[in-house]
Design a protein around this motif. Structure first.
Motif, PDB file in Angstrom:
ATOM      1  N   TYR A 101       0.880  -1.314  -0.106  1.00 30.88           N
ATOM      2  CA  TYR A 101       0.037   0.091  -0.042  1.00 30.88           C
ATOM      3  C   TYR A 101       0.892   1.235   0.071  1.00 30.88           C
ATOM      4  CZ  TYR A 101      -3.564  -3.354   1.512  1.00 30.88           C
ATOM      5  OH  TYR A 101      -4.359  -4.422   1.771  1.00 30.88           O
ATOM      6  N   ALA A 102       0.404   2.352  -0.387  1.00 30.66           N
ATOM      7  CA  ALA A 102       1.139   3.504  -0.470  1.00 30.66           C
ATOM      8  C   ALA A 102       0.909   4.277   0.846  1.00 30.66           C
ATOM      9  CB  ALA A 102       0.590   4.651  -1.627  1.00 30.66           C
ATOM     10  N   ASP A 103       1.752   5.277   1.143  1.00 29.76           N
ATOM     11  CA  ASP A 103       1.249   5.969   2.276  1.00 29.76           C
ATOM     12  C   ASP A 103      -0.069   6.916   2.071  1.00 29.76           C
ATOM     13  OD1 ASP A 103       3.933   5.169   3.376  1.00 29.76           O
ATOM     14  OD2 ASP A 103       4.729   7.337   3.362  1.00 29.76           O
ATOM     15  N   ASP A 104      -0.604   6.894   3.115  1.00 32.44           N
ATOM     16  CA  ASP A 104      -1.779   7.723   3.327  1.00 32.44           C
ATOM     17  C   ASP A 104      -1.241   9.283   3.791  1.00 32.44           C
ATOM     18  OD1 ASP A 104      -1.477   7.789   6.298  1.00 32.44           O
ATOM     19  OD2 ASP A 104      -3.256   6.429   6.323  1.00 32.44           O
ATOM     20  N   GLU A 105      -2.290  10.157   3.679  1.00 30.53           N
ATOM     21  CA  GLU A 105      -1.927  11.813   3.982  1.00 30.53           C
ATOM     22  C   GLU A 105      -1.258  11.912   5.451  1.00 30.53           C
ATOM     23  OE1 GLU A 105      -1.645  14.013   1.585  1.00 30.53           O
ATOM     24  OE2 GLU A 105      -2.238  12.548   0.295  1.00 30.53           O
ATOM     25  N   SER A 106      -1.753  11.208   6.230  1.00 30.98           N
ATOM     26  CA  SER A 106      -1.342  11.218   7.644  1.00 30.98           C
ATOM     27  C   SER A 106       0.249  10.651   7.781  1.00 30.98           C
ATOM     28  CB  SER A 106      -2.184  10.349   8.690  1.00 30.98           C
ATOM     29  OG  SER A 106      -1.552  10.002   9.759  1.00 30.98           O
ATOM     30  N   LYS A 107       0.425   9.479   7.067  1.00 29.00           N
ATOM     31  CA  LYS A 107       1.895   9.135   6.976  1.00 29.00           C
ATOM     32  C   LYS A 107       2.764   9.747   6.265  1.00 29.00           C
ATOM     33  CE  LYS A 107       4.586   5.488   8.120  1.00 29.00           C
ATOM     34  NZ  LYS A 107       5.007   5.076   9.278  1.00 29.00           N
ATOM     35  N   LYS A 108       2.261  10.607   5.237  1.00 26.68           N
ATOM     36  CA  LYS A 108       3.240  11.363   4.471  1.00 26.68           C
ATOM     37  C   LYS A 108       3.498  12.653   5.197  1.00 26.68           C
ATOM     38  CE  LYS A 108       1.820  10.292  -0.228  1.00 26.68           C
ATOM     39  NZ  LYS A 108       0.868  10.783  -1.443  1.00 26.68           N
ATOM     40  N   HIS A 109       2.639  13.224   6.137  1.00 29.38           N
ATOM     41  CA  HIS A 109       2.875  14.354   7.041  1.00 29.38           C
ATOM     42  C   HIS A 109       3.927  13.659   8.201  1.00 29.38           C
ATOM     43  CE1 HIS A 109       2.359  17.599   9.570  1.00 29.38           C
ATOM     44  NE2 HIS A 109       1.838  17.124  10.424  1.00 29.38           N
ATOM     45  N   GLN A 110       3.941  12.622   8.623  1.00 23.87           N
ATOM     46  CA  GLN A 110       4.815  12.178   9.649  1.00 23.87           C
ATOM     47  C   GLN A 110       6.188  11.926   8.889  1.00 23.87           C
ATOM     48  OE1 GLN A 110       3.235   8.482  11.214  1.00 23.87           O
ATOM     49  NE2 GLN A 110       5.345   7.832  12.112  1.00 23.87           N
ATOM     50  N   ARG A 111       6.193  11.642   7.751  1.00 24.81           N
ATOM     51  CA  ARG A 111       7.459  11.249   7.028  1.00 24.81           C
ATOM     52  C   ARG A 111       8.296  12.770   7.002  1.00 24.81           C
ATOM     53  NH1 ARG A 111       8.181   5.679   6.190  1.00 24.81           N
ATOM     54  NH2 ARG A 111       6.651   4.959   4.867  1.00 24.81           N
ATOM     55  N   ILE A 166      13.464   8.289   3.127  1.00 26.76           N
ATOM     56  CA  ILE A 166      12.117   8.921   3.408  1.00 26.76           C
ATOM     57  C   ILE A 166      11.311   9.307   2.378  1.00 26.76           C
ATOM     58  CG2 ILE A 166      10.881  10.384   4.962  1.00 26.76           C
ATOM     59  CD1 ILE A 166      13.345   9.901   7.028  1.00 26.76           C
ATOM     60  N   ASN A 167      12.121  10.394   1.568  1.00 34.22           N
ATOM     61  CA  ASN A 167      11.292  11.042   0.653  1.00 34.22           C
ATOM     62  C   ASN A 167      11.071   9.692  -0.432  1.00 34.22           C
ATOM     63  OD1 ASN A 167      11.613  13.846   0.811  1.00 34.22           O
ATOM     64  ND2 ASN A 167      13.875  13.692   0.174  1.00 34.22           N
ATOM     65  N   ALA A 168      11.618   8.865  -0.880  1.00 37.83           N
ATOM     66  CA  ALA A 168      11.349   7.832  -1.818  1.00 37.83           C
ATOM     67  C   ALA A 168      10.081   6.923  -1.074  1.00 37.83           C
ATOM     68  CB  ALA A 168      12.371   7.004  -1.927  1.00 37.83           C
ATOM     69  N   MET A 169      10.244   6.867   0.042  1.00 37.48           N
ATOM     70  CA  MET A 169       9.193   5.885   0.679  1.00 37.48           C
ATOM     71  C   MET A 169       7.771   6.757   0.609  1.00 37.48           C
ATOM     72  SD  MET A 169      10.534   3.899   4.041  1.00 37.48           S
ATOM     73  CE  MET A 169      11.563   5.250   4.764  1.00 37.48           C
ATOM     74  N   ARG A 170       7.861   7.892   1.056  1.00 35.44           N
ATOM     75  CA  ARG A 170       6.874   8.721   1.078  1.00 35.44           C
ATOM     76  C   ARG A 170       6.027   9.068  -0.282  1.00 35.44           C
ATOM     77  NH1 ARG A 170       8.461  14.608   1.462  1.00 35.44           N
ATOM     78  NH2 ARG A 170       9.098  14.163  -0.592  1.00 35.44           N
ATOM     79  N   ASP A 171       6.805   9.281  -1.399  1.00 33.79           N
ATOM     80  CA  ASP A 171       6.144   9.394  -2.801  1.00 33.79           C
ATOM     81  C   ASP A 171       5.849   7.950  -3.532  1.00 33.79           C
ATOM     82  OD1 ASP A 171       6.183  11.955  -1.950  1.00 33.79           O
ATOM     83  OD2 ASP A 171       8.354  12.261  -3.083  1.00 33.79           O
ATOM     84  N   ARG A 172       5.972   6.700  -2.882  1.00 33.09           N
ATOM     85  CA  ARG A 172       6.017   5.575  -3.693  1.00 33.09           C
ATOM     86  C   ARG A 172       4.390   5.367  -3.916  1.00 33.09           C
ATOM     87  NH1 ARG A 172       5.459   4.019   1.786  1.00 33.09           N
ATOM     88  NH2 ARG A 172       3.937   2.319   1.843  1.00 33.09           N
ATOM     89  N   GLU A 173       4.342   4.696  -4.973  1.00 37.57           N
ATOM     90  CA  GLU A 173       2.812   4.284  -5.481  1.00 37.57           C
ATOM     91  C   GLU A 173       2.411   3.094  -4.891  1.00 37.57           C
ATOM     92  OE1 GLU A 173       3.008   3.626  -9.657  1.00 37.57           O
ATOM     93  OE2 GLU A 173       3.985   5.546 -10.155  1.00 37.57           O
ATOM     94  N   ASP A 174       1.014   2.939  -4.741  1.00 40.32           N
ATOM     95  CA  ASP A 174       0.443   1.760  -4.323  1.00 40.32           C
ATOM     96  C   ASP A 174       0.673   0.518  -5.188  1.00 40.32           C
ATOM     97  OD1 ASP A 174      -1.798  -0.440  -4.702  1.00 40.32           O
ATOM     98  OD2 ASP A 174      -2.525   0.389  -3.162  1.00 40.32           O
ATOM     99  N   ARG A 175       1.145  -0.483  -4.873  1.00 38.75           N
ATOM    100  CA  ARG A 175       1.699  -1.646  -5.888  1.00 38.75           C
ATOM    101  C   ARG A 175       1.021  -2.936  -5.332  1.00 38.75           C
ATOM    102  NH1 ARG A 175       6.336   1.536  -6.650  1.00 38.75           N
ATOM    103  NH2 ARG A 175       6.578   1.709  -8.971  1.00 38.75           N
ATOM    104  N   THR A 176      -0.114  -2.954  -5.025  1.00 42.99           N
ATOM    105  CA  THR A 176      -1.081  -4.205  -4.722  1.00 42.99           C
ATOM    106  C   THR A 176      -1.300  -4.938  -6.146  1.00 42.99           C
ATOM    107  OG1 THR A 176      -3.029  -2.782  -4.845  1.00 42.99           O
ATOM    108  CG2 THR A 176      -2.135  -3.588  -2.600  1.00 42.99           C
ATOM    109  N   ALA A 177      -1.382  -4.088  -7.053  1.00 42.52           N
ATOM    110  CA  ALA A 177      -1.562  -4.836  -8.383  1.00 42.52           C
ATOM    111  C   ALA A 177      -0.559  -5.642  -9.000  1.00 42.52           C
ATOM    112  CB  ALA A 177      -1.821  -3.689  -9.404  1.00 42.52           C
ATOM    113  N   VAL A 178       0.858  -5.224  -8.587  1.00 41.02           N
ATOM    114  CA  VAL A 178       2.174  -6.068  -8.778  1.00 41.02           C
ATOM    115  C   VAL A 178       2.093  -7.506  -8.132  1.00 41.02           C
ATOM    116  CG1 VAL A 178       4.708  -6.235  -8.518  1.00 41.02           C
ATOM    117  CG2 VAL A 178       3.412  -3.944  -9.137  1.00 41.02           C
ATOM    118  N   LEU A 179       1.450  -7.323  -6.877  1.00 41.22           N
ATOM    119  CA  LEU A 179       1.203  -8.809  -6.050  1.00 41.22           C
ATOM    120  C   LEU A 179       0.268  -9.614  -6.848  1.00 41.22           C
ATOM    121  CD1 LEU A 179       1.119  -7.602  -2.481  1.00 41.22           C
ATOM    122  CD2 LEU A 179       2.886  -8.690  -3.491  1.00 41.22           C
ATOM    123  N   ALA A 180      -0.626  -9.168  -7.395  1.00 44.44           N
ATOM    124  CA  ALA A 180      -1.858  -9.765  -8.223  1.00 44.44           C
ATOM    125  C   ALA A 180      -1.233 -10.597  -9.380  1.00 44.44           C
ATOM    126  CB  ALA A 180      -3.064  -8.830  -8.490  1.00 44.44           C
TER     127      ALA A 180
END
Length: 243
Positions: A101-111, A166-180
């Protein structure tokens, strides 16, 4: 010596280096070719995709054509980007205390707050402040010296390298489709006491691949390879025997 041994690539997470795999490596390297890239000093990768490209360069230079890739925490985010870009190199895949999963807004703020803290106070203070959240309560109670060792070892990682990650983690995409889309079973190792990536979030990921092998470390936090190396190695070895 078995010249046809499977290659197992273990990719560490943020704020540590490849030495976190020492105990697991010692239990597995008799059976597999264990490769442990160290990405802790990188300051030139702006995205998880760029980290994945660097991992690809590293493996290609080492003449590794096929491997099983297991990523811990941020290493899992990079591993997912790698799987999306270079699927032909993979014969197995695992997330170790990590998520698609990607970071939500709260997690991005924390980063962003963490980046500010790093700029103001440096690496050692960051590591001292965060080490308590990495380990499960029982482990902290039994092995306080291990937490001191953690601070001493990883408190020297360059601040800029931590901010880059941290910058890279904050801006990463959701990749659940890759798992699928993965053509082989996917390994999940989940810490029941993980304060960084909640158990419920991790276990829900196992619904995405066509076939999943979720394992739970009941008394581990976010550092199962340190907290429960024997169990972690058994889980990885069992998975390697199934692919």
């Amino acid at each position: 010596m078995n010249l046809h041994r499977k290659t197992l690539v273990l990719l560490h997470g943020h704020g540590v280096d490849d030495s976190i795999w020492d105990s697991v490596d010692a239990l597995l390297n008799e059976y597999y070719t264990v490769v442990r890239p160290n990405i802790s000093l990188f300051t030139f990768c702006k995205t998880v995709e760029e980290y994945a490209d660097e991992l690809h360069r590293f493996l290609t230079t080492a003449v590794i054509e096929k491997c099983t890739l297991i990523g811990h925490s941020m290493g899992g985010y990079i591993a997912l980007a790698f799987a999306e870009k270079y699927p032909e190199m993979l014969e197995g895949f695992g997330l170790f205390h990590s998520t698609a999963y990607a970071d939500d807004e709260s997690k991005k703020h924390q980063r962003n707050q963490t980046i500010d803290m790093l700029r103001n106070y440096g690496t050692e203070m960051f590591v001292k402040n965060t080490v308590g959240n990495l380990y499960g309560d029982r482990f902290k109670e039994l092995y306080p010296e291990k937490l001191k060792e953690h601070v001493a070892r990883f408190g020297k990682i360059p601040t800029e390298a931590l901010i880059t990650g941290i910058n890279a983690m904050r801006d990463r995409e959701d990749r659940t489709a890759v798992l699928a889309t993965m053509p082989f079973p996917v390994l999940f190792i989940i810490g029941m006491q993980d304060k960084l990536i909640p158990f419920e979030s991790c276990i829900s990921l196992s619904d995405y691949p066509k076939q999943s092998y979720p394992f739970i470390l009941a008394e581990a936090g976010h550092m199962g390879m340190v907290e429960r190396p024997d169990a972690s190695a058994r889980m990885i070895s069992w998975y390697m025997s199934k692919i």
